[in-house]
Design a protein around this motif. Structure first.
Motif, mmCIF file in Angstrom:
data_model
loop_
_atom_site.group_PDB
_atom_site.id
_atom_site.type_symbol
_atom_site.label_atom_id
_atom_site.label_comp_id
_atom_site.label_asym_id
_atom_site.label_seq_id
_atom_site.Cartn_x
_atom_site.Cartn_y
_atom_site.Cartn_z
ATOM 1 N N VAL A 144 13.037 1.600 -11.930
ATOM 2 C CA VAL A 144 13.278 2.544 -13.020
ATOM 3 C C VAL A 144 13.665 3.920 -12.493
ATOM 4 N N ALA A 145 13.075 4.317 -11.379
ATOM 5 C CA ALA A 145 13.290 5.667 -10.837
ATOM 6 C C ALA A 145 13.570 5.573 -9.343
ATOM 7 N N PRO A 146 14.830 5.386 -8.958
ATOM 8 C CA PRO A 146 15.149 5.237 -7.529
ATOM 9 C C PRO A 146 14.775 6.459 -6.692
ATOM 10 N N ASN A 147 14.820 7.643 -7.280
ATOM 11 C CA ASN A 147 14.547 8.849 -6.503
ATOM 12 C C ASN A 147 13.056 9.186 -6.544
ATOM 13 N N THR A 148 12.261 8.272 -6.031
ATOM 14 C CA THR A 148 10.817 8.457 -5.980
ATOM 15 C C THR A 148 10.296 8.201 -4.574
ATOM 16 N N GLU A 149 9.302 8.963 -4.215
ATOM 17 C CA GLU A 149 8.578 8.773 -2.955
ATOM 18 C C GLU A 149 7.300 8.037 -3.322
ATOM 19 N N ILE A 150 7.305 6.711 -3.167
ATOM 20 C CA ILE A 150 6.189 5.892 -3.641
ATOM 21 C C ILE A 150 5.206 5.638 -2.498
ATOM 22 N N THR A 151 3.938 5.911 -2.774
ATOM 23 C CA THR A 151 2.863 5.600 -1.842
ATOM 24 C C THR A 151 1.879 4.676 -2.537
ATOM 25 N N VAL A 152 1.470 3.603 -1.856
ATOM 26 C CA VAL A 152 0.539 2.630 -2.427
ATOM 27 C C VAL A 152 -0.747 2.651 -1.615
ATOM 28 N N ARG A 153 -1.870 2.818 -2.287
ATOM 29 C CA ARG A 153 -3.175 2.771 -1.636
ATOM 30 C C ARG A 153 -3.902 1.477 -2.019
ATOM 31 N N ASN A 154 -4.593 0.878 -1.057
ATOM 32 C CA ASN A 154 -5.242 -0.418 -1.267
ATOM 33 C C ASN A 154 -6.696 -0.267 -1.707
ATOM 34 N N THR A 155 -6.923 0.625 -2.645
ATOM 35 C CA THR A 155 -8.271 0.911 -3.135
ATOM 36 C C THR A 155 -8.919 -0.294 -3.790
ATOM 37 N N LEU A 156 -8.121 -1.216 -4.327
ATOM 38 C CA LEU A 156 -8.650 -2.320 -5.136
ATOM 39 C C LEU A 156 -8.367 -3.671 -4.479
ATOM 40 N N ASN A 157 -8.587 -3.759 -3.194
ATOM 41 C CA ASN A 157 -8.267 -4.991 -2.483
ATOM 42 C C ASN A 157 -9.213 -6.139 -2.796
#
Length: 470
Positions: free
Chosen positions: A215-228
């Protein structure tokens, strides 16, 4: 045999948290899950008041042992929460915890005098609501484009909008999907079991990141594994983990959260008080899933969007069905849900594309919609047999080669997060909260949810899918 979804997921969460005795609340219902024998209070004088009140109550009115009541060691966490043991966690079964129930009752008068809640259960916050997303993922062929399809535009690391996804971690080969080539963050700790079978909810965070990027190509996406751990975490730990997540890279523009819990109340989660107060002081917009209980009961933290102090900082998202015209059968609803977006049979990257990986279904589908809807919803289609639901048959196994079709408010949420981010880019808006207000004010699209006319956001590249009768 019809699946008992909440009980199946309760067992799975209990296995993921083996050292935490759990109970169903407020009784043998599918409202929430919480830790047995423990309540939460704010640090300091309130924790002392709770401890003394509960001990007196147990001594005078019940057969429970007052010596079981004791505060944990003083804590220095940023959430400002103290755990108080109020009973033997081994007492009773999973359908009741009279020690915790008694502790809550004993504080009612004191809470009335204080004008606010002083004590709370320690709820399980989870992506596994009721206790699952709208369904389990279904393989999608690589020849079938993602839905929504990638929007036009380029990625500019200098001006990209920062989006933090707090969820399960990224798959190790997520970068093989071009949309996620520049996505950063934590990897999933355990992707498969000893037999090489993909574990349940693995890929949830990767799927969400793919939707944001589409949806938003110009994003700096960071994913955290808080819910592993089966997508679950205790409330008192979750507030602290949210602080950890935002402080690793600084407070983001947008925080996309597809997890939560109901608690039978209308004033939020005690364990998240500290984080939500800090969020309010920042510029970050929290975009949160409304949950999949098909209920009007407030689901937290999404329902903070209905509280005046947090209405600007939190945006709650419900799910539309595949045709985008009506609410999905599983979606929570009510005035506290501020916007709806497509959340049924979306297509994104579940795994990377390096090698196929098998998955065994955990839950069987139903003969009819478990919420009473008359369209071909994800409760019953596509058909499969799950290992937890029916021990008489062989569970179905599939192979994932990258793309999946998946449903839930978990996935409507990143679409809205992406739309806010895209609005920021298109309008050169630096304030994510202002961007959300502008987007909703300018929106002219609506859908029907449980007879109500509600705001709906549909990405331009999203393709509606006709839904037939059940």
């Amino acid at each position: 045999m019809a699946p008992k979804r909440f009980h199946e997921q309760f067992d799975q969460i209990q296995r993921a948290l083996p050292d935490v005795p759990l109970a169903m609340g407020p009784d043998d219902s599918a409202e929430f899950i919480y830790e047995k024998g423990v309540v939460l209070a704010r640090d300091g004088e309130e924790a002392h008041l709770v401890e003394n009140t509960v001990r007196t109550h147990f001594t005078e009115t019940t057969g429970l042992v007052a010596d079981h009541v004791r505060r944990g060691a003083p804590q220095t966490n940023r959430s400002g929460i103290t755990r108080i043991q109020v009973g033997d966690p081994g007492h009773g079964d999973r359908t009741a915890d009279r020690a915790v129930a008694g502790a809550l009752r004993s504080l009612r008068e004191a809470e009335g005098r204080a004008g606010r809640r002083l004590v709370s259960r320690n709820h399980v916050v989870s992506i596994a609501v009721n206790a699952c997303p709208g369904d389990e993922p279904v393989p999608a062929p690589l020849t079938q484009p993602p839905n929504p399809a990638p929007a036009g535009g380029t990625y500019d690391p200098v001006g990209a909008v920062g989006v933090l996804v707090v969820d399960t971690g990224l798959m190790h080969d997520h970068g093989s999907y071009p949309l996620l080539a520049h996505t950063e963050g934590d990897l999933q700790i355990r992707e498969t079991d000893p037999d090489g079978i993909l574990q349940q909810y693995v890929g949830h965070g990767t799927f969400i990141a793919g939707l944001v990027a589409a949806v938003a190509p110009n994003t700096e996406i960071t994913v955290r594994n808080t819910l592993n751990d089966a997508g679950a975490i205790l409330e008192d730990q979750f507030g602290e983990k949210l602080f950890d997540a935002v402080e690793q890279g600084g407070w983001p523009d947008i925080l996309s959260l597809s997890a939560g819990t109901s608690n039978g109340r209308v004033d939020g989660l005690l364990g998240l008080d500290g984080f939500l107060r800090e969020l309010r002081a920042q510029r970050t917009l929290l975009v949160a899933a409304a949950g999949n209980n098909a209920s009007a009961t407030p689901f937290w933290p999404a329902a903070y969007a209905s509280l005046p102090d947090y209405a600007d900082a939190v945006l709650s998202v419900g799910a539309l069905r595949a045709d985008g015209e009506f609410g999905a059968c599983f979606s929570n609803h009510g005035a506290w849900v501020k916007v709806y977006a497509p959340g049924e049979r979306l297509i994104s990257s579940l795994t990377g594309f390096d090698a196929p990986v098998p998955y065994v279904y955990q839950h069987s589908t139903y003969e009819a919609c478990r919420y009473g809807f008359g369209y071909a919803c994800t409760c019953r289609s596509p058909r499969h047999t799950g290992v937890l639901s029916d021990g008489s048959g062989k569970p179905d196994q599939v192979m994932f080669e990258g793309f999946a079709s998946w449903s839930g408010t978990s996935f409507a949420t990143p679409l809205v997060a992406g739309l806010v981010a895209a609005h920021m880019t298109a309008h050169k808006e630096d304030d994510p909260r202002a961007a959300a207000r502008q987007l909703l004010t300018a929106n002219t699209e609506f859908a029907e949810v449980r007879g109500a006319h509600v705001p709906a956001l549909r990405p331009a590249t999203w393709r509606s899918v006709p839904v037939g009768p059940a």
